[in-house]
Scaffold this motif. Structure first.
Motif, PDB file in Angstrom:
ATOM      1  N   GLN A   8       0.831  -1.205   0.000  1.00 50.32           N
ATOM      2  CA  GLN A   8       0.000   0.000   0.000  1.00 50.32           C
ATOM      3  C   GLN A   8       0.867   1.258   0.000  1.00 50.32           C
ATOM      4  N   ALA A   9       1.903   1.247   0.826  1.00 50.15           N
ATOM      5  CA  ALA A   9       2.805   2.406   0.891  1.00 50.15           C
ATOM      6  C   ALA A   9       3.526   2.605  -0.439  1.00 50.15           C
ATOM      7  N   THR A  41      10.089  -3.438  -2.207  1.00 46.68           N
ATOM      8  CA  THR A  41       8.721  -3.449  -2.735  1.00 46.68           C
ATOM      9  C   THR A  41       8.553  -2.417  -3.834  1.00 46.68           C
ATOM     10  N   LEU A  42       9.117  -1.237  -3.632  1.00 41.95           N
ATOM     11  CA  LEU A  42       9.019  -0.164  -4.625  1.00 41.95           C
ATOM     12  C   LEU A  42       9.856  -0.478  -5.859  1.00 41.95           C
ATOM     13  N   ASP A  43      10.967  -1.165  -5.660  1.00 44.08           N
ATOM     14  CA  ASP A  43      11.869  -1.584  -6.733  1.00 44.08           C
ATOM     15  C   ASP A  43      12.548  -0.403  -7.425  1.00 44.08           C
ATOM     16  N   VAL A  75       1.808  15.129   4.412  1.00 46.28           N
ATOM     17  CA  VAL A  75       2.319  13.902   3.789  1.00 46.28           C
ATOM     18  C   VAL A  75       1.139  12.979   3.503  1.00 46.28           C
ATOM     19  N   ASP A  76       1.400  11.921   2.742  1.00 48.05           N
ATOM     20  CA  ASP A  76       0.334  11.007   2.342  1.00 48.05           C
ATOM     21  C   ASP A  76       0.307   9.720   3.155  1.00 48.05           C
ATOM     22  N   ALA A  77       1.407   9.376   3.802  1.00 34.49           N
ATOM     23  CA  ALA A  77       1.447   8.160   4.610  1.00 34.49           C
ATOM     24  C   ALA A  77       2.596   8.224   5.604  1.00 34.49           C
ATOM     25  N   VAL A  78       2.429   7.514   6.723  1.00 33.43           N
ATOM     26  CA  VAL A  78       3.484   7.349   7.724  1.00 33.43           C
ATOM     27  C   VAL A  78       3.631   5.856   7.985  1.00 33.43           C
ATOM     28  N   ILE A  79       4.866   5.354   7.847  1.00 31.82           N
ATOM     29  CA  ILE A  79       5.165   3.965   8.165  1.00 31.82           C
ATOM     30  C   ILE A  79       5.896   3.939   9.498  1.00 31.82           C
ATOM     31  N   ASP A  80       5.374   3.188  10.452  1.00 26.12           N
ATOM     32  CA  ASP A  80       5.923   3.172  11.810  1.00 26.12           C
ATOM     33  C   ASP A  80       6.260   1.736  12.186  1.00 26.12           C
TER      34      ASP A  80
END
Length: 206
Positions: free
Chosen positions: A19-20, A135-137, A168-173
């Protein structure tokens, strides 16, 4: 509002990473953890993301942005290194270092230092950061999440989500990742120059 992804520090959930990465591919701006502190990241070709990072951090045109890579092979496509520098960087990566080097033609001109034509690159030693890159590659255009009104980077994912919810659009914690930025080593001159002492052991380059 920013999406919030809380992931396991040693085995980050694939669904959250997908998703990120999807948000990044749609030219979104994401906060993610590294081996030194939280960082702002977007795709290298994302012009709007670059300007959003400048606005959040109040950065000028001379700021060195960092291209965050998965491995040395990816890094080598973005910068030029001789054999001596190759060995020095190889021995220190992955790790909490940013290296300033002459950029190749693969790097957009807007990301280069206006006089030196250099760019910062790094390979983080962090499970979640590496999983996101995988994942983003592709590399991430990145900058330490240090806000202009603060002395140290923010260290709590939920606090970041609340503070930057509309920026921002997302935060990964994935939990604590420290507040000390990388050690920055400039290889653009005749000798290595440490321009910022940080989380990486500087003795390797002194």
């Amino acid at each position: 509002m920013a999406q919030y992804f809380e992931v396991h520090p040693r085995n980050p959930q694939r669904r959250a990473l997908n998703q990120a990465a999807g948000i990044l591919r749609q030219d979104g701006l994401v906060v993610y953890p590294t081996d030194s502190c939280f960082a702002l990241g977007c795709r290298v070709g994302n012009k709007d993301g670059l300007e959003r990072i400048r606005a959040i951090r109040h950065l000028d045109q001379h700021h060195h942005f960092t291209l965050v890579c998965r491995n040395f092979s990816e890094l080598g496509q973005l910068v030029t290194v001789n054999n001596t520098i190759f060995r020095a960087i190889k021995a220190a990566t992955p790790g909490s270092y940013t290296f300033i080097l002459p950029a190749t033609k693969e790097v957009p001109r807007r990301l280069l230092h206006p006089r030196k034509k250099t760019v910062g690159v790094r390979i983080p030693d962090h499970v979640t950061a590496q999983a996101l890159l995988d994942t983003l590659d592709e590399p991430l255009l990145s900058s330490t999440l240090l806000l202009p009104d603060q002395q140290e980077p923010m260290d709590d994912g939920w606090d970041i989500k609340q503070r930057l919810d509309r920026s921002v659009d997302a935060v990964i914690d994935s939990g604590d990742c420290g507040t000390e930025p990388t050690t920055v080593v400039d290889f653009s001159g005749d000798e290595a120059e440490i321009v910022r002492y940080g989380a990486g052991d500087p003795s390797l380059f002194e």
